[in-house]
Design a protein around this motif. Structure first.
Motif, PDB file in Angstrom:
ATOM      1  N   VAL A  38       0.925  -1.064   0.148  1.00  0.00           N
ATOM      2  CA  VAL A  38       0.165  -0.022  -0.075  1.00  0.00           C
ATOM      3  C   VAL A  38       0.848   1.291  -0.040  1.00  0.00           C
ATOM      4  N   VAL A  39       0.797   2.046  -0.785  1.00  0.00           N
ATOM      5  CA  VAL A  39       1.354   3.365  -1.105  1.00  0.00           C
ATOM      6  C   VAL A  39       0.671   4.388  -0.564  1.00  0.00           C
ATOM      7  N   ASP A  59       7.601  12.452  -0.916  1.00  0.00           N
ATOM      8  CA  ASP A  59       7.683  11.613   0.375  1.00  0.00           C
ATOM      9  C   ASP A  59       6.652  10.684   0.653  1.00  0.00           C
ATOM     10  N   ALA A  60       6.529   9.681  -0.447  1.00  0.00           N
ATOM     11  CA  ALA A  60       5.600   8.785  -0.342  1.00  0.00           C
ATOM     12  C   ALA A  60       6.034   7.735   0.280  1.00  0.00           C
ATOM     13  N   GLY A  66      11.296  -0.976   0.620  1.00  0.00           N
ATOM     14  CA  GLY A  66      11.521  -0.929  -0.673  1.00  0.00           C
ATOM     15  C   GLY A  66      12.027   0.281  -1.023  1.00  0.00           C
ATOM     16  N   THR A  67      12.258   0.826  -2.434  1.00  0.00           N
ATOM     17  CA  THR A  67      12.662   2.065  -2.806  1.00  0.00           C
ATOM     18  C   THR A  67      11.627   2.596  -3.666  1.00  0.00           C
ATOM     19  N   PHE A  68      11.607   3.926  -3.935  1.00  0.00           N
ATOM     20  CA  PHE A  68      10.880   4.619  -4.789  1.00  0.00           C
ATOM     21  C   PHE A  68      11.553   5.382  -5.866  1.00  0.00           C
TER      22      PHE A  68
END
Length: 86
Positions: A38-39, A59-60, A66-68
């Motif tokens: 869930v993002v 800034d999610a 994990g990585t964005f």
């Protein structure tokens, strides 16, 4: 915690009354499906023209590690016609 994929589960039952009952075993296969993270990303506040994007806008967060990868990336200065929405 089980990983995603096919998992074999085993059980051994040992009865309290070993005179009338024997030990029994069983096996089954359990499929663990991958989860969808869930993002969460709040709508950023407006920024003045000419301001570079930073961690303030990018800034999610996610419900798992994990990585964005943001597009456009940090340090980008947006032109006047861009709409930036999460």
């Amino acid at each position: 915690m089980l990983t995603a994929g096919s998992q074999t589960l085993n059980v051994t039952f040992t009865p309290t009354d070993a005179v009338d009952y024997t030990t029994a075993t069983g096996t089954t296969t359990l499929t663990v499906n991958k989860a969808t993270p869930v993002v969460t990303w709040a709508t950023p506040a407006a920024i003045p023209y000419g301001t570079a994007l930073s961690v303030t806008q990018l800034d999610a967060t996610a419900s798992t590690a994990g990585t964005f990868v943001y597009a456009p990336p940090a340090a980008t200065v947006l032109g006047g016609a861009h709409r930036f929405s999460p």
